[in-house]
Motif scaffolding. Structure first.
Motif, PDB file in Angstrom:
ATOM      1  N   GLU A 227       0.833  -1.204   0.000  1.00  0.00           N
ATOM      2  CA  GLU A 227       0.000   0.000   0.000  1.00  0.00           C
ATOM      3  C   GLU A 227       0.869   1.256   0.000  1.00  0.00           C
ATOM      4  N   GLU A 231       0.993   4.208  -2.811  1.00  0.00           N
ATOM      5  CA  GLU A 231       0.786   5.610  -2.463  1.00  0.00           C
ATOM      6  C   GLU A 231       1.954   6.465  -2.948  1.00  0.00           C
ATOM      7  N   HIS A 403       3.084  14.719   2.597  1.00  0.00           N
ATOM      8  CA  HIS A 403       2.596  13.339   2.623  1.00  0.00           C
ATOM      9  C   HIS A 403       3.381  12.550   3.671  1.00  0.00           C
ATOM     10  N   ILE A 405       4.029   8.843   4.844  1.00  0.00           N
ATOM     11  CA  ILE A 405       3.835   7.437   4.470  1.00  0.00           C
ATOM     12  C   ILE A 405       4.552   6.574   5.506  1.00  0.00           C
TER      13      ILE A 405
END
Length: 480
Positions: A227, A231, A403, A405
Motif C-alpha cells: 500500500e 501511495e 505526505h 507514508i
C-alpha cells in the motif's frame, strides 16, 4: 546487578544504558538527544558519571541517537574499547566525523550570534565535541562478527545478532556471571520491520532473564509495504508529471536513504513509474551508500537482484549523488522533475532545509515524510500541519503537499514487536520498555500483557537504578 537508563526512557533519543554488576560496569549505547529545545542541554549533562568507571561499551548500531555521544565520552576520560559490528564501525567513521563537524559549525554560529547581540553575560560557545575528539574516539572501536560469542570484559560474554534495522544493527545478547550464577540480559537496540528491502529480518531470540526492548512505534501498526509503495507511486506521478514540481524526501543518511533508493528503483522496474531522476544531496549519504554496497553480504536476495537491475538500467533510473555546495545550490534553480533525497531525516539540520526553503512555498511540489519525527523537530511540525515554518530566520509558507507514508519505517511496528517477543520460550523475569515516547511505550506494555500474558513489564524511567532482584530505588536527579 543494576540497570540505569541515562536516555531513551520516556522518549526516543539519547539511548544509553549503564549496567553495574559484581565485576564492574559497562554501557550499552551512548547516544545523542535529538529534537526539541532541551536537546542541547541534555547532551551537555547526559554523561552524569565518571567515564573512568566504565570497563567497555557495547554499541547496537550507528545512528547518532545511539552513538553520537561517544566522542564526548572519550573526551571526558574514557580510554577503553567500544565494541560494534564491522559495518557499524565503518559507518561511524563517517557519521561521528560529520557530527563533530556540525558541532563545530554550530558553535561558530552561536559565537557570531552572541557577539552580534553584545550579550551582557559573556559565555563563549564551545562545541559538544570537536573533529579531533571524534577522530580519537574512532581509535577505540573494535569490530565484532555477528553470531560469535566473545568476552569484552571479565565475567561478561556477548553475542551480536542481526537486528534488521540499518546496516550493521544488532540485538545484543549478554551473559553476566555474578554471585556464582549466570544471568542473561538482551538489549534489542532498534528492531527493523520484517519483509522490508535491503536487510535481513531481525534475528529471533529464544530466552533472556532480562530484556530491554524498543517501542518507537509501540502504539501503532504501519501501513502495508505494498500500500505504501502504491501511495508513493501516486505521489510521484502527480507531482512530477501532472503538477510539474519536485518531490523532496527528508531522509537519514544511513538506512533510510539506501532503502528509499531501492524502493524508487523497484517502482520503475515494476512499471509503476516510467522513469525517475533521483538526486541524493548529502555527502554522508553518499559515503553510507558506498559502505552499504561494500557490505552487500548483509542484503537480502531481492535487493541483490534489484541492484543488478539498477546497474543495467541507468537510462530510466537516473541516480546522481551531489557532493559540493555549488552543485547542491544549483538544484534550487530546477523547477520540477526531480526527486531530491537529503538529510537530515527530521529536517532539523543539513541540506534538506535549503531544499525545503525553495520548495515548501510551491503548490506544485510535495514533501514525503517517511520516518519518525521526534517532538519539537521541523519534520514533526510539518506532519502536524504547520501552515508556516521558520527556515534560516525567514518565515516560509507551507503550500507544498505534505505526505506522511508510514510503511517504510526502519522501526518495527507494534505487531512486529509482539511477533518478535513471541519467539521467547518463556517470558523474561523482567522486561524494560525503552526508546519510545511515553504513550507508545505504555501501549506496548499493555499489548504484551494482553496478547502474550507477559508479567513484569516496566516502562523504564530515566536515572532510576533498577536492581535486578525486582526492586528499584530513586536516584537523585538534581544535576550540577
Amino acid at each position: 546487578m543494576k540497570l540505569t537508563f541515562y536516555g531513551a526512557a520516556g522518549e526516543v533519543t539519547g539511548s544509553c544504558l549503564r549496567v553495574d554488576h559484581e565485576g564492574g560496569s559497562f554501557l550499552v549505547d551512548c547516544g545523542l538527544f535529538q529534537g526539541g529545545r532541551e536537546a542541547a542541554r541534555k547532551n551537555r549533562q547526559a554523561l552524569d558519571f565518571d567515564p573512568r568507571e566504565i570497563d567497555f561499551v557495547l554499541l547496537t548500531h550507528a545512528h547518532l541517537d545511539h552513538s553520537g555521544l561517544l566522542p564526548r565520552l572519550v573526551a571526558l576520560g574514557y580510554k577503553r574499547l567500544i565494541h560494534a559490528t564491522a559495518a557499524t564501525v565503518d559507518l561511524l567513521g563517517v557519521m561521528l566525523m560529520d557530527s563533530a563537524h556540525i558541532q563545530e559549525k554550530e558553535a561558530e554560529w552561536a559565537l557570531r550570534n552572541a557577539r552580534s547581540r553584545k550579550a551582557r553575560r559573556w559565555v563563549e560557545p564551545t562545541p559538544l565535541y570537536t573533529v579531533e575528539q571524534a577522530r580519537t574516539s574512532l581509535g577505540r572501536l573494535r569490530a565484532v562478527a555477528y553470531d560469535t560469542a566473545y568476552e569484552p570484559g571479565p565475567g561478561v560474554r556477548c553475542r551480536f545478532r542481526d537486528a534488521g534495522h540499518i546496516l550493521g544493527s544488532a540485538v545484543i545478547e549478554i551473559e553476566i556471571a555474578e554471585d556464582g550464577r549466570t544471568r542473561s540480559l538482551v538489549v534489542s537496540g532498534d528492531l527493523g520491520q520484517p519483509m522490508r528491502p535491503v536487510l535481513q529480518d531481525p534475528t529471533p531470540i529464544r530466552r533472556a532473564d532480562y530484556l530491554c526492548i524498543e517501542s518507537t512505534y509501540g502504539n501503532r501498526a504501519h501501513r502495508s509495504f505494498e500500500e505504501t509503495c502504491a501511495e508513493l507511486a501516486t505521489i510521484l506521478r502527480h507531482t512530477l508529471k501532472q503538477a510539474g514540481g519536485n518531490v523532496i524526501i527528508p531522509a537519514f543518511a544511513v538506512g533510510r536513504t539506501q532503502e528509499m533508493l531501492f524502493v524508487l528503483a523497484d517502482l520503475v522496474r515494476s512499471g509503476r513509474i516510467d522513469r525517475l531522476d533521483v538526486v541524493v544531496d548529502s555527502p554522508m549519504a553518499a559515503a553510507a551508500t558506498q559502505l552499504t554496497v561494500l557490505h552487500a553480504d548483509l542484503w537480502d536476495d531481492e535487493t541483490r537482484e534489484l541492484y543488478a537491475w539498477m546497474q543495467r538500467n541507468t537510462d530510466c533510473f537516473r541516480l546522481r549523488f551531489v557532493q559540493d555546495v555549488e552543485e547542491s545550490m544549483a538544484l534550487n534553480s530546477v523547477g520540477g522533475g526531480l526527486v531530491i533525497i537529503s538529510a537530515s531525516g527530521m529536517c532539523d539540520a543539513g541540506r534538506v532545509r535549503h531544499h525545503l526553503r525553495y520548495n515548501l512555498g510551491r503548490r506544485e511540489c510535495a514533501v514525503v515524510i517517511a520516518g519518525f519525527q521526534a517532538a519539537g523537530t521541523l519534520g514533526r511540525r510539518l506532519v502536524d500541519g504547520a501552515r508556516q515554518v521558520s527556515l534560516f530566520g525567514e518565515r516560509v509558507a507551507v503550500r507544498a503537499r505534505i505526505h506522511t507514508i508510514g510503511g517504510l519505517s526502519a522501526h518495527a511496528d507494534q505487531p512486529a514487536l509482539l511477533n518478535w517477543l513471541r519467539h521467547f520460550e518463556t517470558p523474561p523475569r523482567r522486561t524494560f520498555v525503552v526508546h519510545g515516547e511515553t504513550e507508545a511505550a505504555a501501549a506496548l506494555v499493555a499489548a504484551a500483557e494482553r496478547e502474550l500474558g507477559w508479567p513484569a513489564l516496566t516502562v523504564a524511567e530515566a536515572l532510576v537504578p533498577y536492581h535486578l532482584d525486582g526492586s528499584s530505588r530513586g536516584l537523585e536527579q538534581a544535576r550540577r
